[in-house]
Write an enzyme that holds these catalytic residues in place. Structure first.
Site, short mmCIF file in Angstrom:
data_model
loop_
_atom_site.label_atom_id
_atom_site.label_comp_id
_atom_site.label_asym_id
_atom_site.label_seq_id
_atom_site.Cartn_x
_atom_site.Cartn_y
_atom_site.Cartn_z
N CYS A 74 5.19 -32.11 11.99
CA CYS A 74 5.05 -30.78 11.39
C CYS A 74 6.25 -30.37 10.54
CB CYS A 74 4.79 -29.74 12.48
SG CYS A 74 3.29 -30.06 13.44
N HIS A 117 6.04 -23.10 9.29
CA HIS A 117 4.97 -23.92 9.83
C HIS A 117 4.01 -23.07 10.65
CE1 HIS A 117 2.64 -26.85 11.90
NE2 HIS A 117 3.28 -26.71 13.06
N ASN A 154 -3.53 -25.01 12.63
CA ASN A 154 -2.31 -25.81 12.48
C ASN A 154 -2.65 -27.07 11.70
OD1 ASN A 154 -0.14 -27.58 12.83
ND2 ASN A 154 0.26 -26.93 14.93
#
Length: 343
Positions: A117, A268, A298
């Site tokens: 990520c 993020h 996500n």
């Protein structure tokens, strides 16, 4: 403070790609024991995009890259470098050269970078170094992941979180800016802060399990088999709300910019509670923290450029605005980049 002896690296194009198929929270209730009433308050997610089986990470990356090039009005053959940040490539040897071929970027060197990520932020930082040294002039950084192909769809703690998507940004070196002390450092990449801590690698992982197989006699060989994502959500949350604000503050200090001067924080997209905690710690208006979690979930490293593309498209972030890009996740890795958008 920025090093004024180096060329300025500007961010001049942004693009995103999101598959059409949409999986809503109510749909998930038919797969695992969950509901919108459970997912939404805890995550800020209502739906996520799922890439059809016949498409790949390369297809998503190509779409996002094409959009970024079009916005910057740059031809693929003018690219010198392509970095693909991904953890879910079907080809373990790397997919960036396939993106290069699809674009027709015949002059560009291309390679993959894996940092989960935080991948996009690490890739932008890496490309920046190539441009500041003068080795290359233009770099395309793409983050693309299909996390829907890595989750255990019987695990309600993880399958509700992840979606598929890609984002891309075009970087350009401006050597002339370094020659002008009044202009150098006022645009483009202004501050970078990166971190890693391998002692937390077990908190979030996507592992290849090794299975022993006999070859001949007593000789054995290990064979890989991909395991689904595993995550200790509570510990990842604790890590994020502590480490992420700190790395943002350090990158802002390097850039000589106060937190309140930033128009957009592109963090993020893991959990809305994390975004809210970061805003509180930095003492900034939560409206300055971009959030696209509700619609996309996500999307790993791609979430940062997807959020940036969303704000640019809507006119909420434009040329001359100050921004911060932040990634955090598996590794553990985390990092922050301060920038001023546009030429």
């Amino acid at each position: 403070m920025p090093n004024n002896s180096l060329p300025t690296v500007r961010l001049v194009g942004i693009g995103a790609a999101l598959p059409d198929p949409c999986l809503h929270n109510d749909d998930l209730s038919h797969i695992v024991e969950t509901s919108d009433e459970w997912i939404w308050p805890r995550t800020g997610i209502r739906e996520r995009r799922i890439l059809p089986p016949q498409l790949s990470v390369v297809d998503l990356a190509y779409q996002a890259a094409t959009a970024a090039l079009a916005q910057a009005q740059v031809h693929p053959q003018d690219l010198d470098l392509i970095l693909l940040a991904t953890s879910t490539s079907a080809d373990r040897f790397g997919s960036a050269p396939q993106v290069q071929a699809a674009l027709g970027a015949t002059r560009a060197v291309a390679f993959d970078l894996t940092a989960a990520c935080t991948g996009f932020v690490f890739a932008v930082a890496t490309a920046t170094q190539f441009l500041q040294t003068g080795l290359y002039r233009r770099a395309l950084v793409v983050a693309a992941d299909v996390l829907s192909r890595t989750v255990d769809w019987t695990d309600r703690t993880t399958c509700v979180l992840f979606g598929d998507g890609a984002g891309a940004v075009l970087l350009e070196a401006d050597p002339a800016a370094a020659a002008d002390p009044l202009q150098s450092g006022q645009h483009g990449i202004l501050g970078i802060e990166l971190r890693s801590d391998g002692t937390g690698s077990e908190l979030l992982s996507l592992r290849m399990e090794t299975e022993a197989r006999s070859l001949v006699g007593s000789l054995q060989v290990g064979q890989y088999r991909c395991r689904p994502i595993t995550m200790n959500g509570r510990e990842v949350y604790k890590f994020a709300v502590h480490a992420v604000p700190e790395v943002i503050e350090k990158s802002l200090f390097r850039a000589g910019i106060p937190a309140e001067a930033v128009q957009g924080y592109f963090v993020h997209q893991a959990n809305q509670r994390i975004l809210d905690a970061i805003a509180k710690r930095l003492q900034v208006d939560p409206a300055r923290i971009a959030s696209v979690l509700e619609h996309y979930g996500n999307t790993s490293g791609a979430s940062v450029p997807i959020a940036l593309a969303d704000w640019v498209e809507k006119g909420r972030f434009g040329p001359g605005d100050l921004g911060v890009m932040v990634g955090f996740g598996a590794g553990l890795t985390w990092g922050s980049i301060v920038f001023r958008w546009g030429k």
